[in-house]
Enzyme design. Structure first.
Site, PDB file in Angstrom:
ATOM      1  N   GLU A 419       0.798  -1.220   0.000  1.00 21.14           N
ATOM      2  CA  GLU A 419       0.000   0.000   0.000  1.00 21.14           C
ATOM      3  C   GLU A 419       0.836   1.278   0.000  1.00 21.14           C
ATOM      4  OE1 GLU A 419      -2.758  -1.040   3.216  1.00 21.14           O
ATOM      5  OE2 GLU A 419      -4.214  -1.522   1.673  1.00 21.14           O
ATOM      6  N   GLU A 496      -4.347 -10.602   0.275  1.00 23.89           N
ATOM      7  CA  GLU A 496      -5.106 -10.491   1.526  1.00 23.89           C
ATOM      8  C   GLU A 496      -6.554 -10.835   1.213  1.00 23.89           C
ATOM      9  OE1 GLU A 496      -4.479  -6.708   3.587  1.00 23.89           O
ATOM     10  OE2 GLU A 496      -2.384  -6.706   2.953  1.00 23.89           O
TER      11      GLU A 496
HETATM   12  C1  GAL Z   1      -5.050  -3.957   4.058  1.00 25.03           C
HETATM   13  C2  GAL Z   1      -3.622  -3.737   4.479  1.00 25.03           C
HETATM   14  C3  GAL Z   1      -3.277  -4.474   5.744  1.00 25.03           C
HETATM   15  C4  GAL Z   1      -4.344  -4.233   6.775  1.00 25.03           C
HETATM   16  C5  GAL Z   1      -5.649  -4.687   6.234  1.00 25.03           C
HETATM   17  C6  GAL Z   1      -6.809  -4.450   7.169  1.00 25.03           C
HETATM   18  O1  GAL Z   1      -5.471  -2.953   3.224  1.00 25.03           O
HETATM   19  O2  GAL Z   1      -2.742  -4.121   3.485  1.00 25.03           O
HETATM   20  O3  GAL Z   1      -2.047  -4.009   6.208  1.00 25.03           O
HETATM   21  O4  GAL Z   1      -4.409  -2.895   7.065  1.00 25.03           O
HETATM   22  O5  GAL Z   1      -5.959  -3.954   5.088  1.00 25.03           O
HETATM   23  O6  GAL Z   1      -6.685  -5.041   8.385  1.00 25.03           O
END
Ligand code: GAL
Length: 988
Positions: A419, A496
């Protein structure tokens, strides 16, 4: 640095001065002086408060406190110890004004001093001073001589100590600044913590560096080994197992019949580099080749499916300082839960963690120490990723990532960071990696819209429909046609997904069905591994441990409990989400076909055959074992399926069950367990299981002669039950005192209800509709000869919509109170518009008690909800009310037992029997839903003397809305006319 401003290094963008070039982390038999332990420490409030002669060897620091190195200085303040600063949590926002590269002048600065002895004979002329992690910027003096300064908190920094080190007493002084220009590049979603948080050592240097290239050719079975060594004197290579002895490391050496390294079979060959001066460096070589072939991510020629997690380094007492034991615990817990991949979000971990990944087998996406997310709220204005002034800092971080970790076979992908928007500095970092190590694909999610400089098409938190489109190669095009062609040829990965915050995540099995259906989808990584709760103790009286989260330290800006979104609770207890994930990603799938009387075992491994597993079967009649044994399953190759007919013993057990004629469900369960010890679990450890209902109970209704309801003074008697004549509520069943049931639609909101990454949180609509303050108004109580009918309406003040409810009670006429059955039919009818889904739909009641034994037949043993129930298996389960509570860092709805057939709740006053018609969801708590809704931390929950029982027809799904999609359409609980039934009984 200038004489005018000796602290210019704090804010300038330079990654450091006086440092040695980055190199691999490796063991050597040259002498090393470990400097971990107690150091003298003082926390200065800012640059105006520093100790002038900090670096002077004769400076008297005896009045200073002692602080452990490694540690994070904010993770102090346990009883009897001083506290330095305070942790602060933000997800995206910088906790200071965004004005790069400037940081606040009030910049807490840790001043560290450490005396140590250098033994005679230590080769000082080659001495290196190594810091493995210092957050965020630091300067170093050895014996009053300034060695340099550095940034890059989660990266190793080495200084040449050869001229400053002396035999005997040495004094090391380090100044660590909480904020620096580097903080702008380290905006990961985690606690802001500072200090020397990884080890420090002085080591002699002989061999400077080496790069092990160990490839595997799956078409020939050949390995190729070449080790590029940088050393002042000649070095030889030996790998005795491969017959390699004293050769030129550069080779390349071609070796036949290599056993390749993989997550499933992490074969390491022990080797050694030996220098002419006698230095020995042990090697652990894993041969493997990672490649993108026809848009599919492969290792050693076969496609791999990443069943991964994002791992931050976390310990509830020590923050980002971990012992090797904790690292090992993480690796073992991962392996034992079928996890095969880790993304080191969002920085390189302690290098020992990667050694453990090599040893036990985990694919690693090794990520750079980089995130600039805090520029997004400002529209990415002044984002360092695209500013030439920061180029050196980006390249420095990338080089240090790759150089340190390049020799790990487990590291299969380099990830630039997280990010940080897009920009030329990221492109330059990718280009640097390509020329230095072209053996590993490059990952960076932030560039998903173009994928111009990456080798994987990476997405986060997309829903299953979009994922399926990506799987089919039908994603929306990129702006530039050339990028589009490139991106469409890339494998896709969910870097993620499945945001594991609070109860949930829901919907994991849907994701995996899609992943398994499309070769382009290389799998993904759940967000995230562990809750970053900080262990704290409540006041002196009745001290209780709880886990603090954002806002608990008085932070000006913070993101609350968004920091607690892991599959492990902070103490590393697996959450129900992890148990679910283990089942969803099991590497063999067992399917039982009762009609065909056969069992299919599908091998989802990519290289391992199923020969390492033993299969066992059990037949249970209503949860009572009727037989068990070993199931012989032919060994299947990866991708293969074995089909076996039930052995005769299973049929015998079924015949016995049939004769038993218990009227219960008979289930056949087959488990796959480790046949022998693995490095990560013992023989017998369960990997996978499957279940089949092999005999359903005969549907013949039990004769039921309705008893009349008889009105007495103030109460109505119906069989064994008494009801309040005015409220129609059940007050007694046999000897048990009860209160309820009342229609209940409220649940203590989940994090997934309260938060929403896309659009309005579900709970906002619920609160606006007043679902948390519904009133239960009884309209009529009508006893008659066949039972009791109670009519009520559930509605919120100010709202014209409501739910009409009819409770129809009948009792079986019998003279034996213990056998008496009390039946409740509940019919719920929406009145007026109901645009919002219901949180739950069921009845709630209570009985006196603070704890109880609970036994049930149905799925278990753990909690299950409609979109997170894969891991629950049907059987007879036993627990207690206490043990059924799931202690989320922020309390919320939890602990539901799904589709229970029947249950017994035993308190000192007697046993309440519950039978679903045919099934009912069951939750019991020692506190009310109101208390659970109001609680912000575990210690807010206090037993109130009642056991609160929820019998639900259905729940709204869990989803993953806290960061991702909400429940999918079939898991939305719409308010529609619904009837459901449950039966009660009691015994002493
Ligand atoms: C994503 C980010 C993670 C964490 C997650 C939410 O956007 O890459 O570091 O913030 O969201 O828990």
């Amino acid at each position: 640095m200038t004489d005018l401003d000796p602290y210019a290094y704090v804010e300038d963008r330079s990654p450091g001065t006086g440092r040695l070039r980055p190199r691999a982390a490796f063991a050597t038999d040259l002498p090393t002086i470990a400097l971990d332990g107690d150091w003298r420490f003082r926390l200065a409030s800012g640059l105006d408060d520093l100790t002038g002669d900090l670096a002077a060897p004769e400076f008297d620091d005896s009045a200073w406190d002692l602080l452990a190195v490694p540690s994070c200085w904010q993770m102090t303040g346990l009883p009897g110890k001083p506290r330095y600063g305070a942790p602060a949590y933000t997800n995206i926002l910088y906790p200071f004004p965004v004005d790069p590269p400037r940081v606040p002048r009030q910049n807490p600065t840790g001043e560290y001093r450490r005396e140590f002895d250098v033994p005679d004979g230590f080769p000082a002329s080659t001495a290196v001073l190594r810091f493995e992690g210092v957050d965020s910027a630091f300067a170093v003096w050895l014996n009053g001589i300034r060695l340099g300064d550095g940034k890059g908190s989660r990266l190793t920094t080495e200084f040449d100590a050869s001229t400053a080190l002396r035999p005997g007493r040495n004094v090391l002084a380090v100044r660590v600044h909480q904020w620096s220009s580097g903080s702008y590049l380290e905006d990961q979603d985690m606690w802001w913590l500072s200090g020397i948080f990884r080890s420090v050592s002085v080591t002699a240097r002989g061999v400077e560096d080496f790069f092990v290239h160990a490839a595997y050719d799956h078409t020939t079975g050949q390995g190729t080994l070449a080790v590029d060594v940088t050393a002042p004197t000649p070095v030889t290579l030996s790998v005795p197992e491969l017959g390699i002895s004293g050769v030129d490391p550069a080779g390349p050496h071609l070796i036949d019949s290599i056993e390749p390294w993989s997550d499933e079979q992490p074969r390491l060959y022990a080797g050694e580099l030996l220098s002419e001066t006698g230095e020995r460096i042990p090697l652990r070589i894993g041969f493997r080749t990672v490649a993108v072939v026809d848009g599919v991510l492969t290792a050693n020629g076969s496609p791999i499916s990443l069943r991964g997690v994002n791992r931050h380094e976390w310990h509830p007492l020590t923050g980002r300082t971990l012992t090797e034991d904790t690292m090992l615990t993480d690796v073992l817990l991962m392996k034992r839960h079928n996890i095969n991949a880790v993304r080191t979000s969002h920085y390189p971990p302690d290098h020992r963690f990667l050694d453990l990944c090599d040893e036990h087998g985990l694919w690693v996406f090794c990520e750079g120490d980089l995130e600039t997310h805090g520029f997004e709220p400002g529209g990415w204005r002044r984002n360092p990723s695209d500013d030439p002034a920061w180029r050196e800092a980006y390249l420095d971080r990338t080089e240090r990532l790759v150089e340190r970790d390049k020799n790990h076979p487990s590291v299969v992908v380099w990830s630039l960071g997280n990010e940080s928007g897009t920009g030329a500095n990221l492109a330059a970092s990718a280009a640097w990696i390509r020329q230095r190590d072209n053996s590993r694909p490059i990952h960076y999610e932030g560039d998903w819209a173009s994928c111009a400089y990456v080798d994987l098409y990476s997405r986060m938190y997309i829903g299953v429909d979009e994922l399926a489109a990506v799987g089919r190669g039908q994603e929306a095009p990129t702006a530039d046609p050339a990028d589009d062609a490139h991106r469409r040829a890339l494998p896709a990965v969910l870097c993620e997904y499945g945001h594991a915050m609070g109860t949930g995540p829901g919907g994991l099995s849907e994701y995996h069905q899609v992943i398994e259906a499309h070769p382009r989808l290389a799998g993904g990584f759940i967000w995230e591994w562990i809750d970053h709760g900080i262990a704290r103790i409540t006041g002196q009286e009745d001290p209780r441990t709880f886990y603090a989260y954002g806002g608990d330290f008085g932070e000006e800006v913070h993101d609350g409990n968004f920091v607690a979104d892991g599959l492990l609770f902070p103490d590393r207890t697996p959450s129900p989400g992890l148990v679910e994930y283990k089942k969803v990603i099991e590497p063999v799938r067992i399917r039982i076909d009762p009609a065909a009387r056969q069992i299919d075992v599908r091998n989802l491994h990519h290289v391992r055959d199923s020969g390492y597993l033993d299969f066992r079967w059990t037949v249970e009649d209503g949860g009572e074992p009727m037989g068990c044994g070993i199931l012989t399953v032919p060994v299947t190759a990866p991708g293969g399926t074995a089909t076996v007919a039930w052995p005769a013993d299973v049929t015998d057990a079924l015949d016995a069950a049939r004769k038993n004629d218990s009227g219960h469900e008979v289930w056949l369960t087959v488990t796959a367990v480790l046949a022998a010890d693995e490095s990560w679990a013992e023989a017998g450890h369960e990997i996978a299981w499957g279940q089949g209902l092999v005999m359903a109970p005969a549907a013949a209704p039990v004769p039921f002669t309705p008893a009349p309801a008889i009105t007495h003074d103030g109460y109505v008697a119906l069989g064994p039950a008494r009801f309040d004549a005015r409220t129609g509520l059940l007050t007694r069943l046999g000897d048990l005192e009860l209160d309820g049931p009342r229609l209940d639609i409220w649940r203590a909101p989940l994090d997934n209800d309260l938060l929403s990454a896309f659009g309005e949180p579900q709970a906002d609509a619920w609160f606006a509709a007043g679902l948390h303050r519904m009133r239960h108004d009884v309209l009529s109580v009508e006893p008659d000869v066949s039972g009791l009918t109670v009519i009520a309406r559930l509605a919120a003040a100010g709202s014209s919509s409501g739910l009409g409810v009819v409770y129809h009670w009948t009792a079986c006429d019998t003279s034996h109170a213990d056998q008496a059955r009390l039946r409740l039919e509940t019919v719920v009818t929406p009145d007026g518009p109901w645009p919002v889904p219901l949180p739950r739909l069921g009845v709630a009641m209570s009985l006196p008690g603070t704890d109880a034994d609970v036994e049930w037949f149905g799925p278990g043993p753990g909690e299950a909800y409609r979109d997170s129930r894969t891991a629950a298996r049907v059987g007879r389960h036993r627990s207690t009310v206490s043990a059924m509570q799931i202690s989320h860092v922020r309390p919320q709805e939890n602990g539901n037992r799904h589709q229970v057939r029947h249950a017994r709740i035993t308190t000192p006053d007697g046993t309440l029997l519950i039978t679903g018609n045919p099934v009912i969801d069951l939750t019991v708590r020692p506190w009310s839903t109101e208390a659970l809704t109001a609680a912000t931390h575990q210690h807010d929950l206090v037993r109130d003397g009642s056991l609160h029982l929820h019998l639900d027809h259905a729940h709204h799904g869990l989803g993953s809305a806290a960061c991702g999609p909400g429940p999918s359409a079939p898991d939305v609980l719409a308010a529609v006319t619904t009837a459901f039934g449950v039966e009660f009984g009691s015994s002493r």
